[in-house]
Design a protein around this motif. Sequence first.
Motif: not given
Length: 480
Positions: A217, A220, A229, A233, A254, A256, A261
């Motif tokens: 990922l 972030l 996340a 996930e 990701w 937000d 995701s």
Amino acid sequence: MKYEAVIGLETHVQVRSASKMFCGCANEFGAEPNTNVCPVCMGYPGVLPVPNQEAILKTVKAGLLTNCRIAKFSKFDRKSYFYPDMPKNYQISQYDLPFCEAGYIHIGGTGFSGEPLPEKDIRLTRIHLEEDVAKLTHFGGVSGVDYNRAGVPLMEVVSEPDMRSADEAYAYLTGLKEIMQYGGIGDCDMEKGQMRCDVNISLRPVGQKEFGVKIELKNLNSFRAVHRAIDYEIWRQAEILDNGGSLRQETRGWNDDQGESYLMRTKESAHDYRYFPDPDLMPVTFTDEDIEKIRATLPELPDAMRRRFVETYAISEYDAQVMTGDRNLAAWFDEAAKSAKTPKLVANWISSELLRLLGEDKIAINECKITPAQLAELTNLISSGAISGKIGKDVFAEMYETGKSPADIVKEKGLSQVSDAGAIAQFVRQAIAENAKQVAEYKAGNPKVLQYFVGQVMKLSKGKANPQLVVGELKKALDA
Ligand code: ADP
Ligand code: ZN
Ligand code: MG
């Protein structure tokens, strides 16, 4: 089916240094785009990189502070790729011989969700040093490149897949950030891109030894985003597996805002970076003696500091946690506590009053007008009975506004606690004379009225009467 999450983090941390990694340009955030640039960090042909010794030293410090083995021989390698954020078309990084290997960061205590965490060490695979790339900005169909960030020293801290929950990942990142800040290695301000984190996560049925398929990922931008996340996930991957689907190795972004995701690329499109040693840079060597010299300069880390605060200042674990929440605050508290008769009071004033005011004014502890010695002095005035806790609040407010010493404020405003029995008896007589009804109630056997009289006397004395003496004088007068 019940699954266990397996999580490993790759965290980039910018090193705080005067200049960039291989040139003399300033390493500074927020300058006008493309002003901190030169032929070296712009990748002009024919230039030669000169390694930044300060950045190398700080990387070694980071390694020592995270219990790593420091390489006696390491080198820089070229990582080839073609993208507008990297003008040379290769990034100077480290491949097989990083500066630091095989360390760990301890986590434990209470997690972000309020649940207890297992006490355990999250192992670090390695910490290597490289140069940061330029910052790309996309707006309205146009893309801008700011090369101020290109060439800034950047550490990559790679963990082993040792975390099992979002809370553990959060705690690991918090610990890492604390170490970097306490060590003076990096400021780790995520909003400034000084700390960036990629999360690798897979699921496996509880009890299974082998790891599942890893998803990476990216993008972030906060610890909170990492936490969200990971939880998302875990849910997404479990859904797929529960529905009989299978996962493939992929890189996801990701979002937000949407709390989701999304697919960025699959393994098939993975790069071949064609690493090879940078022929323009000499290998870097350290002797045992060099490493021990660096070790001798290491600062006390927050974990050790918390233990020391609890032991020497007799404050609670929780207070110690608050006091070490920031390196500067910890140093400030340490200094104040040293000269306070009751260090616990210093911690109380900091957590209940000072941090609130600093938060409201959005200023850092170092910008505060009160000095550590002054706060210690205030608590000493209170614990010795020279002023009451209530007056202490007014004095504190004045100290915060003006930076004056508490003794001066008390003297100027005549705030000293009245501990003279004669003066207090005078207030007591006045209170009794003015409240005949309450006197009758007291005589009729209602003891609660005493508290009322204490209030009256305090009022008459403008809060300055010593409350213990007041109670004594009141009882004497009322029971007579
Ligand atoms: P890659 O070859 O894709 O770079 P690495 O083995 O170098 O993968 O690991 C990269 C990161 O992914 C490390 O932080 C590591 O701990 C983590 N990782 C590796 N395998 C897994 C897995 N199965 N599940 C979760 N994380 C993993
Ligand atoms: Zn430069
Ligand atoms: Mg790898």
